[in-house]
Design a protein around this motif. Structure first.
Motif, PDB file in Angstrom:
ATOM      1  N   GLU A  91       0.834  -1.204   0.000  1.00  0.00           N
ATOM      2  CA  GLU A  91       0.000   0.000   0.000  1.00  0.00           C
ATOM      3  C   GLU A  91       0.872   1.260   0.000  1.00  0.00           C
ATOM      4  O   GLU A  91       0.600   2.225  -0.717  1.00  0.00           O
ATOM      5  N   GLN A  92       1.935   1.249   0.820  1.00  0.00           N
ATOM      6  CA  GLN A  92       2.861   2.375   0.840  1.00  0.00           C
ATOM      7  C   GLN A  92       3.497   2.553  -0.537  1.00  0.00           C
ATOM      8  O   GLN A  92       3.674   3.675  -1.025  1.00  0.00           O
ATOM      9  N   GLY A  93       3.846   1.424  -1.185  1.00  0.00           N
ATOM     10  CA  GLY A  93       4.467   1.485  -2.502  1.00  0.00           C
ATOM     11  C   GLY A  93       3.555   2.087  -3.554  1.00  0.00           C
ATOM     12  O   GLY A  93       3.995   2.870  -4.399  1.00  0.00           O
ATOM     13  N   VAL A  94       2.272   1.740  -3.509  1.00  0.00           N
ATOM     14  CA  VAL A  94       1.314   2.284  -4.471  1.00  0.00           C
ATOM     15  C   VAL A  94       1.146   3.790  -4.253  1.00  0.00           C
ATOM     16  O   VAL A  94       1.129   4.576  -5.208  1.00  0.00           O
ATOM     17  N   GLN A  95       1.030   4.212  -2.997  1.00  0.00           N
ATOM     18  CA  GLN A  95       0.892   5.641  -2.700  1.00  0.00           C
ATOM     19  C   GLN A  95       2.127   6.421  -3.158  1.00  0.00           C
ATOM     20  O   GLN A  95       2.008   7.522  -3.720  1.00  0.00           O
ATOM     21  N   TRP A  96       3.298   5.858  -2.934  1.00  0.00           N
ATOM     22  CA  TRP A  96       4.542   6.493  -3.392  1.00  0.00           C
ATOM     23  C   TRP A  96       4.546   6.616  -4.906  1.00  0.00           C
ATOM     24  O   TRP A  96       4.940   7.656  -5.456  1.00  0.00           O
ATOM     25  N   CYS A  97       4.124   5.568  -5.605  1.00  0.00           N
ATOM     26  CA  CYS A  97       4.104   5.573  -7.068  1.00  0.00           C
ATOM     27  C   CYS A  97       3.171   6.655  -7.586  1.00  0.00           C
ATOM     28  O   CYS A  97       3.505   7.392  -8.527  1.00  0.00           O
ATOM     29  N   GLU A  98       2.018   6.791  -6.985  1.00  0.00           N
ATOM     30  CA  GLU A  98       1.069   7.822  -7.403  1.00  0.00           C
ATOM     31  C   GLU A  98       1.659   9.218  -7.210  1.00  0.00           C
ATOM     32  O   GLU A  98       1.543  10.084  -8.081  1.00  0.00           O
ATOM     33  N   ALA A  99       2.309   9.420  -6.061  1.00  0.00           N
ATOM     34  CA  ALA A  99       2.868  10.744  -5.750  1.00  0.00           C
ATOM     35  C   ALA A  99       4.112  11.055  -6.567  1.00  0.00           C
ATOM     36  O   ALA A  99       4.330  12.206  -6.960  1.00  0.00           O
ATOM     37  N   THR A 100       4.938  10.035  -6.829  1.00  0.00           N
ATOM     38  CA  THR A 100       6.240  10.247  -7.467  1.00  0.00           C
ATOM     39  C   THR A 100       6.185  10.154  -8.987  1.00  0.00           C
ATOM     40  O   THR A 100       6.804  10.964  -9.693  1.00  0.00           O
ATOM     41  N   LEU A 101       5.453   9.181  -9.495  1.00  0.00           N
ATOM     42  CA  LEU A 101       5.443   8.923 -10.927  1.00  0.00           C
ATOM     43  C   LEU A 101       4.126   9.292 -11.605  1.00  0.00           C
ATOM     44  O   LEU A 101       4.046   9.311 -12.839  1.00  0.00           O
ATOM     45  N   GLY A 102       3.086   9.522 -10.823  1.00  0.00           N
ATOM     46  CA  GLY A 102       1.833   9.995 -11.388  1.00  0.00           C
ATOM     47  C   GLY A 102       0.917   8.941 -11.958  1.00  0.00           C
ATOM     48  O   GLY A 102       0.000   9.252 -12.712  1.00  0.00           O
ATOM     49  N   ILE A 103       1.136   7.671 -11.607  1.00  0.00           N
ATOM     50  CA  ILE A 103       0.242   6.600 -12.067  1.00  0.00           C
ATOM     51  C   ILE A 103      -0.074   5.658 -10.911  1.00  0.00           C
ATOM     52  O   ILE A 103       0.643   5.623  -9.910  1.00  0.00           O
ATOM     53  N   THR A 104      -1.139   4.884 -11.080  1.00  0.00           N
ATOM     54  CA  THR A 104      -1.517   3.875 -10.089  1.00  0.00           C
ATOM     55  C   THR A 104      -1.299   2.493 -10.685  1.00  0.00           C
ATOM     56  O   THR A 104      -1.987   2.119 -11.642  1.00  0.00           O
ATOM     57  N   PRO A 105      -0.341   1.724 -10.171  1.00  0.00           N
ATOM     58  CA  PRO A 105      -0.119   0.376 -10.704  1.00  0.00           C
ATOM     59  C   PRO A 105      -1.258  -0.554 -10.302  1.00  0.00           C
ATOM     60  O   PRO A 105      -1.710  -0.534  -9.162  1.00  0.00           O
TER      61      PRO A 105
END
Length: 235
Positions: free
Chosen positions: A16-30
């Motif tokens: 969950e932390q990884g998904v939130q980081w991805c959204e904030a950092t890279l702008g997408i939701t895996p």
């Protein structure tokens, strides 16, 4: 022998932390991903392939709190996920920690590294369920779980079963949708740059810039948020 970048590995404290980081950092939701029962981990994935790196995808991986540990009670999880220093670092924020290189000649690649005094580990069979079927692969995993060279020497992977006519049929490149993120470049620096250069040459890996300096793996990505560079900083 030809080896190419298969995927980047970002470790997270929780998925969950990884998904939130991805959204904030890279702008997408895996969205895609699965579980690895052998190691007690799970992941999220997305495609970052380009003509220069046609197989490339991105993996966010974390220890699965609902799963058992490694099947071998004496073994450590892959990618140093049991390393206390790494776990402390990713508890603060997910971190690029490693990359994996694909080969269709696993045994010669392992032998070539051993010729340089580098034990990349045995090739272990692994699998996970995907939406299009069961993915099978062989991957080098040391019993101690070490990435080696602070993550700058790639783990080796060979997709499919040994007798598969189309070993890349279910490769994530072929099953993941376009993500709006792509791999621009990857580079490493390390105090043992000359040995890393020899190792890359031995397995036929090209397209990774190598320089001498503090241990660091760096990947630059084109994203909806612009160019983003991720760095391991020696963890």
């Amino acid at each position: 022998m030809k080896t190419q970048i298969d995927h980047l590995v970002v470790a997270a404290h929780t998925l969950e932390q990884g998904v939130q980081w991805c959204e904030a950092t890279l702008g997408i939701t895996p969205e895609a991903g699965g579980e690895h029962s052998q190691f007690g981990t799970h992941n999220k994935l997305f495609k970052i392939a380009t003509p220069a790196h046609p197989l490339a995808y991105f993996e966010i991986i974390a220890i699965n709190p609902g799963a058992k540990g490694p099947a071998n009670p004496h073994a450590k999880r892959w990618f140093d996920l049991d390393n206390p220093e790494l776990r402390a670092a990713v508890a603060q924020e997910p971190r690029l920690v490693h990359f994996v290189a694909g080969t269709d000649e696993m045994l010669p690649a392992r032998i070539a590294l051993k010729g340089l005094g580098i034990d990349r580990g045995p090739a272990m069979p692994a699998s996970r369920h995907s939406r299009k079927g069961v993915l099978h692969w062989q991957i080098t995993v040391r019993e101690d779980g070490y990435r080696l060279f602070e993550g700058c020497l790639p783990t080796l992977i060979q997709w499919g079963k040994p007798d598969d006519a189309e070993p890349l049929r279910l490769h994530p490149r072929n099953s993941l949708p376009r993500s709006r993120v792509s791999l621009d470049s990857i580079a490493v620096s390390h105090p043992s740059a000359a040995k890393l250069q020899a190792a890359y040459a031995a397995i036929g890996l090209e397209g990774v810039a190598i320089s001498e300096g503090p241990a660091n793996l760096s990947a630059t990505l084109k994203t909806p948020k612009g160019l983003v560079t991720l760095q391991s900083m020696g963890i």
